[in-house]
Design a protein around this motif. Structure first.
Motif, PDB file in Angstrom:
ATOM      1  N   THR A  42      98.513 -13.187  -1.206  1.00 42.45           N
ATOM      2  CA  THR A  42      99.245 -12.303  -0.304  1.00 42.45           C
ATOM      3  C   THR A  42     100.709 -12.141  -0.682  1.00 42.45           C
ATOM      4  OG1 THR A  42      99.672 -14.218   1.077  1.00 42.45           O
ATOM      5  CG2 THR A  42      97.835 -12.780   1.712  1.00 42.45           C
ATOM      6  N   VAL A  72      91.336 -22.367  -3.183  1.00 43.70           N
ATOM      7  CA  VAL A  72      91.065 -21.979  -1.801  1.00 43.70           C
ATOM      8  C   VAL A  72      91.660 -23.016  -0.867  1.00 43.70           C
ATOM      9  CG1 VAL A  72      89.262 -21.487  -0.118  1.00 43.70           C
ATOM     10  CG2 VAL A  72      88.956 -20.811  -2.498  1.00 43.70           C
ATOM     11  N   HIS A  73      92.340 -22.523   0.141  1.00 47.32           N
ATOM     12  CA  HIS A  73      93.024 -23.395   1.088  1.00 47.32           C
ATOM     13  C   HIS A  73      92.790 -22.817   2.477  1.00 47.32           C
ATOM     14  CE1 HIS A  73      96.297 -26.415  -0.156  1.00 47.32           C
ATOM     15  NE2 HIS A  73      95.664 -26.882   0.907  1.00 47.32           N
ATOM     16  N   GLY A  74      91.725 -23.255   3.087  1.00 53.49           N
ATOM     17  CA  GLY A  74      91.442 -22.665   4.384  1.00 53.49           C
ATOM     18  C   GLY A  74      91.135 -21.196   4.225  1.00 53.49           C
ATOM     19  N   ARG A  75      91.878 -20.385   4.954  1.00 54.76           N
ATOM     20  CA  ARG A  75      91.590 -18.950   4.806  1.00 54.76           C
ATOM     21  C   ARG A  75      92.516 -18.251   3.824  1.00 54.76           C
ATOM     22  NH1 ARG A  75      93.503 -16.575  10.709  1.00 54.76           N
ATOM     23  NH2 ARG A  75      95.343 -17.878  10.800  1.00 54.76           N
ATOM     24  N   THR A  76      93.356 -19.012   3.170  1.00 55.20           N
ATOM     25  CA  THR A  76      94.213 -18.376   2.170  1.00 55.20           C
ATOM     26  C   THR A  76      93.823 -18.835   0.776  1.00 55.20           C
ATOM     27  OG1 THR A  76      95.910 -20.078   2.072  1.00 55.20           O
ATOM     28  CG2 THR A  76      96.088 -18.479   3.852  1.00 55.20           C
ATOM     29  N   HIS A  77      94.057 -17.965  -0.174  1.00 53.08           N
ATOM     30  CA  HIS A  77      93.748 -18.263  -1.572  1.00 53.08           C
ATOM     31  C   HIS A  77      95.030 -18.215  -2.385  1.00 53.08           C
ATOM     32  CE1 HIS A  77      89.397 -16.477  -1.154  1.00 53.08           C
ATOM     33  NE2 HIS A  77      89.693 -17.332  -0.199  1.00 53.08           N
TER      34      HIS A  77
END
Lengths: 101, 101
Positions: A42, A72-77
DNA sequence: GTGACAGTTCGATGGTTGTCGAACTATTTG
DNA sequence: CAAATAGTTCGACAACCATCGAACTGTCAC
């Protein structure tokens, strides 16, 4: 179950790396990854005015060519340049591509 | 009047060089040109089973991307890697691409 | 659980590209 | 001049690719 496999560096072909780099969007992404740190997909600073789906396409292309890995970290990449492995397999290539002009 | 202009190296863009190299046929041609000597376009040893017109297309692509120059000699043409100029503009790039693995 | 958020995937679309054969241009040789 | 040779150009075709919007998946926060 998102898992986002990068190819083994042993299977990575130079011509595919070059093809992945031969696009202005992807070349710019790789430039932003030059310091080796993982960057969130993002990231505000890509400097690219493209939709989410187009960015996703380029991230996938880079990953499948062997240039990057996805964290991948939870819902963020986050995306990271596979610098050490690339330097080992294609010595000098990334440095040359990232050199300023 | 065949004249086959190569771009000034000042105008050559890295991304276009990479795109030109990101094709197996052209990458192989560049490998054959690695020693810097001009090679006739009719070379038997390209190792490629393609028609004249397809080869001509790839030669043109390489030239227009700034990678090669064409040397006309009567009715035969030779092709040469622009090694010195490329090394000056993109240090290490050609060496990395030509390195064996 | 509901909703918001981060990303991917899908289908469509238009542009680019690799390939070929045929026709063409230019040069050399008889 | 005529024929042969070296190479380019053109038109067609299929495959690929960059882009988008819409729908979908998965995770976090309330």
């Amino acid at each position: 179950m998102g898992d986002y496999p990068s190819p083994d560096m042993a299977e990575v072909e130079l011509v595919d790396v070059l093809k992945a780099l031969g696009d202005p969007v992807r070349l710019q992404i790789v430039h932003k990854l030059a310091d080796g740190e993982p960057k969130p997909k993002t990231l505000d600073g890509w400097g690219l005015d493209l939709t989410k789906s187009t960015m996703s396409h380029h991230f996938r292309t880079l990953r499948e060519a062997g240039l990057t890995r996805t964290i991948v970290h939870g819902r963020t990449h986050a995306i990271q340049l596979r610098r050490d492995e690339l330097d080992d397999k294609f010595p000098g290539l990334i440095a040359a591509v990232l050199a300023e002009r």
